[in-house]
Design a protein around this motif. Structure first.
Motif, PDB file in Angstrom:
ATOM      1  N   LYS A   1       0.664  -1.293   0.155  1.00 20.14           N
ATOM      2  CA  LYS A   1       0.052  -0.004   0.000  1.00 20.14           C
ATOM      3  C   LYS A   1       0.686   1.154   0.118  1.00 20.14           C
ATOM      4  N   GLN A   2       1.985   1.142   0.801  1.00 21.64           N
ATOM      5  CA  GLN A   2       2.900   2.476   0.816  1.00 21.64           C
ATOM      6  C   GLN A   2       3.658   2.666  -0.632  1.00 21.64           C
ATOM      7  N   ALA A   3       3.773   1.505  -1.375  1.00 16.66           N
ATOM      8  CA  ALA A   3       4.473   1.622  -2.824  1.00 16.66           C
ATOM      9  C   ALA A   3       3.245   2.140  -3.828  1.00 16.66           C
ATOM     10  N   MET A   4       2.035   1.835  -3.334  1.00 13.08           N
ATOM     11  CA  MET A   4       1.039   2.528  -4.377  1.00 13.08           C
ATOM     12  C   MET A   4       0.448   3.699  -3.826  1.00 13.08           C
ATOM     13  N   MET A   5       1.032   4.382  -2.673  1.00 16.16           N
ATOM     14  CA  MET A   5       0.713   5.571  -2.188  1.00 16.16           C
ATOM     15  C   MET A   5      -0.715   5.596  -1.654  1.00 16.16           C
ATOM     16  N   LEU A   6      -1.417   4.138  -1.111  1.00 20.36           N
ATOM     17  CA  LEU A   6      -2.539   4.196  -0.466  1.00 20.36           C
ATOM     18  C   LEU A   6      -2.444   4.265   0.908  1.00 20.36           C
ATOM     19  N   GLU A   7      -1.257   4.257   1.542  1.00 22.34           N
ATOM     20  CA  GLU A   7      -1.165   4.818   2.619  1.00 22.34           C
ATOM     21  C   GLU A   7       0.287   5.255   2.836  1.00 22.34           C
ATOM     22  N   SER A   8       0.682   5.992   3.820  1.00 21.04           N
ATOM     23  CA  SER A   8       2.029   6.647   3.857  1.00 21.04           C
ATOM     24  C   SER A   8       2.981   5.840   4.991  1.00 21.04           C
ATOM     25  N   ASP A   9       2.244   5.388   5.962  1.00 22.83           N
ATOM     26  CA  ASP A   9       3.023   4.879   7.274  1.00 22.83           C
ATOM     27  C   ASP A   9       2.681   3.357   7.303  1.00 22.83           C
ATOM     28  N   ARG A  10       3.534   2.388   7.895  1.00 23.62           N
ATOM     29  CA  ARG A  10       3.189   0.793   7.986  1.00 23.62           C
ATOM     30  C   ARG A  10       3.056   1.003   9.564  1.00 23.62           C
ATOM     31  N   PRO A  11       1.867   0.566   9.831  1.00 20.20           N
ATOM     32  CA  PRO A  11       1.327   0.517  11.190  1.00 20.20           C
ATOM     33  C   PRO A  11       1.169  -0.715  12.120  1.00 20.20           C
ATOM     34  N   HIS A  12       1.947  -1.679  11.433  1.00 23.08           N
ATOM     35  CA  HIS A  12       1.773  -2.984  12.117  1.00 23.08           C
ATOM     36  C   HIS A  12       1.995  -3.134  13.558  1.00 23.08           C
ATOM     37  N   VAL A  13       3.018  -2.516  14.077  1.00 21.30           N
ATOM     38  CA  VAL A  13       2.973  -2.258  15.582  1.00 21.30           C
ATOM     39  C   VAL A  13       1.902  -1.820  16.258  1.00 21.30           C
ATOM     40  N   LEU A  14       1.583  -0.733  15.881  1.00 19.47           N
ATOM     41  CA  LEU A  14       0.217  -0.171  16.359  1.00 19.47           C
ATOM     42  C   LEU A  14      -0.902  -1.312  16.658  1.00 19.47           C
ATOM     43  N   ARG A  15      -0.947  -2.370  15.440  1.00 20.25           N
ATOM     44  CA  ARG A  15      -2.218  -3.011  15.424  1.00 20.25           C
ATOM     45  C   ARG A  15      -1.913  -4.326  16.380  1.00 20.25           C
ATOM     46  N   GLU A  16      -0.474  -4.719  16.337  1.00 22.88           N
ATOM     47  CA  GLU A  16      -0.066  -5.604  17.551  1.00 22.88           C
ATOM     48  C   GLU A  16      -0.265  -5.268  18.665  1.00 22.88           C
ATOM     49  N   MET A  17       0.350  -3.970  19.161  1.00 23.96           N
ATOM     50  CA  MET A  17       0.069  -3.483  20.730  1.00 23.96           C
ATOM     51  C   MET A  17      -1.490  -3.452  20.937  1.00 23.96           C
ATOM     52  N   MET A  18      -2.401  -3.030  20.091  1.00 21.13           N
ATOM     53  CA  MET A  18      -3.706  -2.989  20.434  1.00 21.13           C
ATOM     54  C   MET A  18      -4.298  -4.455  20.814  1.00 21.13           C
ATOM     55  N   TYR A  19      -3.672  -5.508  20.038  1.00 13.40           N
ATOM     56  CA  TYR A  19      -4.091  -6.909  20.163  1.00 13.40           C
ATOM     57  C   TYR A  19      -3.930  -7.364  21.259  1.00 13.40           C
ATOM     58  N   VAL A  20      -2.402  -7.094  21.954  1.00 13.11           N
ATOM     59  CA  VAL A  20      -1.854  -7.908  23.016  1.00 13.11           C
ATOM     60  C   VAL A  20      -2.209  -6.944  24.184  1.00 13.11           C
ATOM     61  N   CYS A  21      -2.259  -5.663  24.087  1.00 11.66           N
ATOM     62  CA  CYS A  21      -2.477  -4.864  25.574  1.00 11.66           C
ATOM     63  C   CYS A  21      -3.637  -5.422  26.489  1.00 11.66           C
ATOM     64  N   ARG A  22      -3.522  -5.591  27.553  1.00 10.87           N
ATOM     65  CA  ARG A  22      -4.551  -5.824  28.327  1.00 10.87           C
ATOM     66  C   ARG A  22      -5.468  -4.941  28.606  1.00 10.87           C
ATOM     67  N   PRO A  23      -6.716  -5.285  28.549  1.00  7.27           N
ATOM     68  CA  PRO A  23      -7.917  -4.514  28.774  1.00  7.27           C
ATOM     69  C   PRO A  23      -7.775  -3.431  29.636  1.00  7.27           C
ATOM     70  N   GLY A  24      -8.023  -2.300  29.377  1.00  6.39           N
ATOM     71  CA  GLY A  24      -7.868  -1.043  30.445  1.00  6.39           C
ATOM     72  C   GLY A  24      -6.516  -0.477  30.568  1.00  6.39           C
TER      73      GLY A  24
END
Length: 391
Positions: free
Chosen positions: A281-304
């Motif tokens: 997506k970055q190569a095709m200019m469909l997004e500018s940043d690669r947010p894998h870490v954000l997704r993984e953090m949101m998945y593993v973080c404890r509720p609250g």
């Protein structure tokens, strides 16, 4: 004078440029004695941050000796003072500065109209960091003009070496703020993605602030070794499952606090398909940043829990699981660093021996070698973690 100058994507040169001069009564000029290449500079090197122009002088991590002082800065500075120059330029007088929100100073961005259009409201001017933040010449140079110098400085005690003091201008307070934003409690597990220079400072900050355990996530052996030396349990995401290891370390509950010290250039690996999607997506200019870490953090973080973001993001990200974050009741804290808010406390901690930031330096070179050192740092050659340049 000599300076490292941006000429386009992956094109940094050591050029002869015009010496800076006093332009305002609150200015000062410093002779730069030490400066550094920051991970954020690589975002500019790769042209991921908009509004760079050929001829812009790089660098936002620098210190030196005051050689000239404007009339209205003389109450705070004099010739011969050793100072660290924070990457954030602050007026010290606007509403945000009075609140200690220095990275969103309302007056220091001289390209305010541009920033207002892109961000909605302007943020602070930054050294060596695109025309969205003022287009100010940076400190990878022999001399630097410091605007609002009476406010934009940290005085260096005589007992402190350049190597101990230099990182007070960026990576040390950035890692510290990331940890402070976590509201660390004695039973907390703090997971930190990215063991580059900022991540290393965040690790040691979380330890100093009393976390029960600090977990550091990366894939580069030298960075993981340095993280372990700082008191972290390490996870190599190329050989281990981050999700499984974090669950093992937290009794299946996940870490209470998560820090993103990576930002927009998350590493791409076939074992994590979303990173391949982001690269495409970055190569095709469909997004500018690669947010894998954000997704993984949101998945593993404890509720609250709390997600603290100190890694730089520049523009647009895609496929962020906001429903997951909302239903888990996660708190997000982020932003450029309010350097001067933390400066006095961090100077004290260095003087008392609680932390010596120089541990992160792996390479020291002449300013003229800067263009080559950018490539060494980018490619992580020769076990490179942090480069200091000596003009």
């Amino acid at each position: 004078m000599k300076a490292l100058v941006w000429h386009g994507k992956q094109d940094i040169r050591c050029d002869n440029v015009t010496d800076p001069e006093i332009e305002d009564s609150r200015d000062a000029i410093i002779k730069v004695t030490s400066c550094a290449i920051c991970g954020s500079d690589l975002h500019l090197f790769h042209n991921f941050i908009p509004a760079m122009m050929p001829g812009d002088i790089m660098g936002h991590e620098m210190m030196g000796e005051v050689v000239e002082v404007g009339a209205d800065a003389k109450s705070k500075l004099k010739k011969g003072d050793r100072i660290v120059v924070p990457f954030t330029i602050i007026c010290g007088q606007c509403d945000q500065c009075k609140r200690g929100n220095f990275s969103v100073c309302e007056r220091s961005n001289r390209k305010k109209d541009l920033a207002d259009k892109v961000f909605g409201h302007t943020t602070a001017g930054l050294f060596g960091y695109t025309h969205l933040t003022g287009g100010y010449p940076g400190g990878q140079a022999e001399y630097l003009r410091v605007p609002f110098a009476d406010a934009t400085h940290i005085k260096v005690p005589d007992s402190m070496t350049d190597e101990q003091a230099l990182f007070l201008g960026d990576i040390l307070p950035t890692g510290w703020q990331a940890a402070v934003h976590c509201d660390i409690e004695p039973e907390d597990t703090v997971a930190i993605w990215g063991c580059g220079p900022v991540g290393q400072m965040a690790i040691r900050s979380a330890v100093l602030l009393g976390a029960k355990q600090v977990v550091a996530i990366d894939y580069i052996p030298e960075r993981l070794s340095m993280a372990a030396a700082g008191g972290a349990i390490t996870i190599n995401f190329e050989t281990e499952s981050v999700v499984e290891r974090l669950n093992e370390l937290t009794g299946g509950k996940g870490p209470q606090k998560c820090i993103d010290a990576v930002g927009l250039e998350a590493h791409v690996t076939p074992s994590q398909p979303d990173t391949l999607m982001d690269r495409a997506k970055q190569a095709m200019m469909l997004e500018s940043d690669r947010p894998h870490v954000l997704r993984e953090m949101m998945y593993v973080c404890r509720p609250g829990g709390i997600i603290s973001i100190c890694g730089v993001y520049a523009g647009l990200v895609d496929k962020i699981p906001m429903g997951m974050a909302m239903n888990k009741g996660l708190t997000f804290r982020m932003g450029q660093t309010h350097v001067n808010r933390w400066a006095d406390d961090l100077v004290r901690r260095i003087e008392e021996g609680q932390i010596d930031p120089s541990f992160v330096i792996t390479h020291t070179a002449k300013l003229e070698d800067g263009p080559e050192m950018y490539k060494v740092f980018r490619d992580k050659q020769d076990s490179c973690i942090k480069v200091v340049l000596k003009p």
